[in-house]
Design a protein around this motif. Structure first.
Motif, PDB file in Angstrom:
ATOM      1  N   ASP A   1       0.820  -1.212   0.000  1.00  0.00           N
ATOM      2  CA  ASP A   1       0.000   0.000   0.000  1.00  0.00           C
ATOM      3  C   ASP A   1       0.855   1.265   0.000  1.00  0.00           C
ATOM      4  O   ASP A   1       0.503   2.259  -0.640  1.00  0.00           O
TER       5      ASP A   1
ATOM      6  N   THR B   1      -3.886   0.508  -4.298  1.00  0.00           N
ATOM      7  CA  THR B   1      -4.207   0.154  -2.920  1.00  0.00           C
ATOM      8  C   THR B   1      -5.710   0.176  -2.669  1.00  0.00           C
ATOM      9  O   THR B   1      -6.456   0.951  -3.270  1.00  0.00           O
TER      10      THR B   1
ATOM     11  N   ALA C   1      -3.271   4.638   4.169  1.00  0.00           N
ATOM     12  CA  ALA C   1      -1.926   4.878   3.663  1.00  0.00           C
ATOM     13  C   ALA C   1      -1.558   6.352   3.780  1.00  0.00           C
ATOM     14  O   ALA C   1      -0.435   6.700   4.178  1.00  0.00           O
TER      15      ALA C   1
END
Length: 747
Positions: free
Chosen positions: A398, A638, A644
């Motif tokens: 990610d 992701t 993230a």
């Protein structure tokens, strides 16, 4: 103990000749010079500094008078020492305990010793006549922290009023004026009175109708026992409307907290302190520090003192305000609910000390957000291959580590998420934590943003100041090359110095090698080449867009790099910058070019051969440094973009920046560059003007129809030929022709 007479007798010369050597004079033959050095070494002779001072009637000593040597006074003293030690001056430290009579006795003692000047925190500021007598002795005096209001004195001061004002305004967003209290020392000291003024100004601006006479302002004594009595009398009862306190000193804050702990009350205390390793530091007692740059105050005072001592006169009043360049604000925590439940956020990082620090501190992120994290650490070769080498096999993580040269490649491959929408929605304004120079070099904030900087610095020259200033080495170098030994300013000069200190070329050198390069291909190798290429005015493409890789300027640059390799450890062909710094810090080489982020202090502190205290820095030879930098980006594929992004925000938290820096992760935020503690630990930080951060750019190679050649593929192809030239497997001319041919194939 050996004397100068013993040295003269053993060397077979006169005492005056030995004196010439001691004082670094050159008007003596090399043969006699070496004989005297050998005699001094055999007798373990050290010049008698006191005797020399008596003879010259010159005493390199400065008196320092402080109330104590704890807390921020210890940091002030360190700042004074850092400057005076470099000037070969010695410090005589005395503590007054804030006692007027003791301060006068100390001054008389320092006069009798023969100090060149006095740096003091005054404890009797209303008695101007007493301090005026000090200057009538002819000694320069510099006063710290507590202003002496007279035309005869110079003061170095903290910005207490501004700090208290800013913190009070911040707290008034959460508390009413009746819920705040200010604790100060005696108001006869202007630094204490300024705290009151800052407190008043903030309340009057935020609550213009509030009666300032109702504000809780407690004036305490500098005597600890008396201060304890004052605070216990006022805050030791059952009724305590105040829930948040500001204090002008840590000692008062600690007394107050102890009282409240006994009363089992929940309160907040903010206290003015000194340099701190964490901007939101909670010390063991639970007090939040409002940091002030105490080390820089000491440095400023010592520099001012040196200007007086060297000019042999006292100048007009000169107040220096040591402004705090960062704020101590409570970090705004955000509630982040993991969208993927308990699924961990997967993070891919470079296997390096800096990223190890990030991994070790990640439980803090999980604790605050509830987002679990899972790391994959890979060496440079392996990581870059996973990121860009295979267009059909995208990484699954990610969060991705990104070297700045890879940003263009990865964005063209569609592997990085544009973060601008997240940044624009974020009320924390995370870009404000970066200096403008870093933002300018990392990305254009008005366009797409594909990563957040987690490292950014310029190349510098690191060298051993002890050997570069050694009279014997300086004399020997001058005799061999005809110019002074000093940190090299040009790359040709760099190779002369490397040759001189190479044990294979010079049997008298204390080093096995003259320098150490970082030549991991392609990134480190190309960075070593670029800084030489630009210094020789070489380019990859001429002004008409035509390849000129095989130009005479590039030949000279590559030949220079190959010559430097001859004086380096052969295995450095596989070194990244951290391995090279290890060789410098353990005493194997006298100099190298590198980046501050790869210089890890304290790593070798337990070794018997640790040269950290001897390392100094200078601008890179040629004057055209390369910018080094890493980003953290979010994988475009992701399923956890919010989590993230939150991890990226956590990595650049200013309240954690100094702690990370001490562990070896210099994140490029304001707190890192402004920290006196980190600047003293990483000498390279002092050399960089971050506000004007600039970089030499890698050139963009384009095909005839305007398509951009992938930077990483280009450097990998070119580095293969360069590596052969460096190892002597082909000439620089042939290597550059081969590199040009490889580039043509890519085009």
């Amino acid at each position: 103990m050996a004397t100068i007479k013993d040295v003269a007798k053993l060397a077979g010369v006169s005492i005056s000749t030995v004196s010439l050597v001691i004082n670094g004079k050159r008007n003596i033959s090399t043969e006699k010079y070496n004989e005297i050095l050998a005699a001094m070494k055999e007798l373990n002779y050290r010049p008698n500094m006191i005797a020399q001072n008596l003879k010259k009637q010159k005493f390199h000593m400065v008196g320092v008078i402080l109330p104590g040597i704890g807390g921020h006074y210890a940091q002030i003293l360190k700042g004074i020492h850092d400057v005076l030690d470099g000037e070969k001056y010695h410090i005589i430290v005395k503590t007054s305990g804030n006692e007027v009579q003791k301060e006068e006795e100390i001054f008389e003692d320092l006069i009798s010793i023969g100090v060149s000047g006095i740096i003091a925190v005054a404890c009797d500021t209303e008695n101007i006549d007493k301090y005026r007598k000090w200057t009538k002795t002819g000694l320069p005096a510099v006063f710290l922290e507590r202003r002496i209001t007279s035309i005869d004195f110079c003061n170095v001061l903290f910005d207490n009023q501004k700090l208290i004002y800013n913190k009070t305004r911040e707290l008034l967003a959460k508390y009413k004026p009746d819920e705040l209290a200010l604790i100060t020392g005696p108001h006869r000291f202007l630094n204490e009175k300024e705290c009151v003024t800052g407190f008043w100004d903030a309340v009057s601006e935020m609550f213009p109708d509030y009666d300032l006479g109702k504000l809780e302002i407690v004036e305490t004594s500098l005597n600890v026992k008396r201060a304890m009595f004052d605070l216990l009398s006022r805050f030791g009862g059952d009724d305590l409307p105040q829930t948040c306190f500001l204090a002008s000193g840590m000692e008062m804050a600690e007394i107050l907290l102890e009282i409240q702990n006994l009363m089992k009350r929940e309160i907040r205390i903010y206290a003015l302190g000194g340099d701190t390793w964490s901007l939101a530091e909670k010390n063991r007692s639970g007090i939040r520090s409002m940091p002030r740059e105490a080390s820089r105050m000491g440095q400023s005072a010592a520099k001012l003192m040196m200007s007086f001592v060297k000019r042999k006169r006292i100048e007009e009043i000169r107040d220096i305000l040591v402004e705090t360049r960062y704020e101590c604000s409570d970090f705004e925590k955000r509630e982040v609910v993991p969208l993927a439940g308990n699924k961990p956020l997967r993070i891919m990082l470079l296997q390096s000390n800096a990223m190890d620090v990030l991994q070790k501190m990640s439980p803090n992120f999980t604790k605050e957000t509830g987002i679990p994290v899972e790391f994959t650490m890979a060496p440079f070769y392996e990581l870059t291959h996973k990121l860009v080498a295979d267009p059909d096999n995208a990484p699954e993580h990610d969060v991705l580590w990104v070297d700045i040269p890879l940003v263009g490649t990865m964005t063209r491959m569609g592997r990085l998420l544009d973060l601008k929408p997240w940044i624009e929605r974020d009320t924390r304004n995370i870009l404000s934590t970066f200096p403008k120079g870093v933002l300018k070099c990392a990305f254009d904030e008005n366009k797409q943003i594909y990563g957040i900087p987690i490292l950014m610095d310029e190349g510098l020259l690191y060298y051993r100041k002890d050997v570069f200033s050694d009279p014997a080495f300086k004399r020997s170098f001058f005799n061999r090359y005809g110019f002074e030994l000093s940190p090299p300013r040009m790359w040709t000069e760099f190779n002369y110095v490397a040759e001189f200190f190479d044990g294979g070329s010079n049997p008298d050198s204390p080093f096995q090698y003259g320098t150490v390069l970082s030549l991991t291909s392609p990134t480190a190798l190309m960075e070593e080449f670029y800084i030489r290429q630009w210094a020789f005015n070489g380019r990859m493409v001429d002004k008409w867009g035509k390849l000129c890789i095989d130009s005479i300027e590039n030949v000279r640059a590559l030949e220079n790099l190959a010559a430097a390799y001859k004086h380096s450890p052969p295995e450095c062909i596989d070194y990244f910058f951290e391995e090279s710094f290890n060789r410098l810090l353990t005493g194997d080489v006298p100099m190298l070019s590198g980046f501050p982020a790869h210089y890890l202090p304290f790593k070798h502190s337990q070794l018997s051969m640790n040269c950290e205290s001897y390392i100094s820095v200078a601008p890179l030879p040629g004057g055209k440094p390369l910018l080094g930098g890493w980003l953290l980006g979010v994988n475009a594929n992701t399923k956890m973009p919010d989590e993230a992004y939150e991890f990226l925000c956590w990595t650049i938290r200013e309240d954690l920046a100094v702690m990370r820096g001490l562990l070896g992760n210099l994140i490029p935020v304001n707190a890192t560059y402004n920290s006196s503690l980190l600047n003293n630990s990483y000498p390279g930080l002092k050399m960089m003007n971050i506000a004007q951060f600039s970089k030499e750019l890698r050139e963009v190679i384009q095909t005839p129809d305007g398509k951009v050649v992938d930077q990483f593929q280009f450097e990998r192809a070119v580095a293969e030929s360069f590596c052969k030239a460096i190892k002597g497997e082909m000439t620089a001319v042939d290597a550059l022709k081969s590199a040009k041919a490889s580039t043509m194939e890519l085009m």
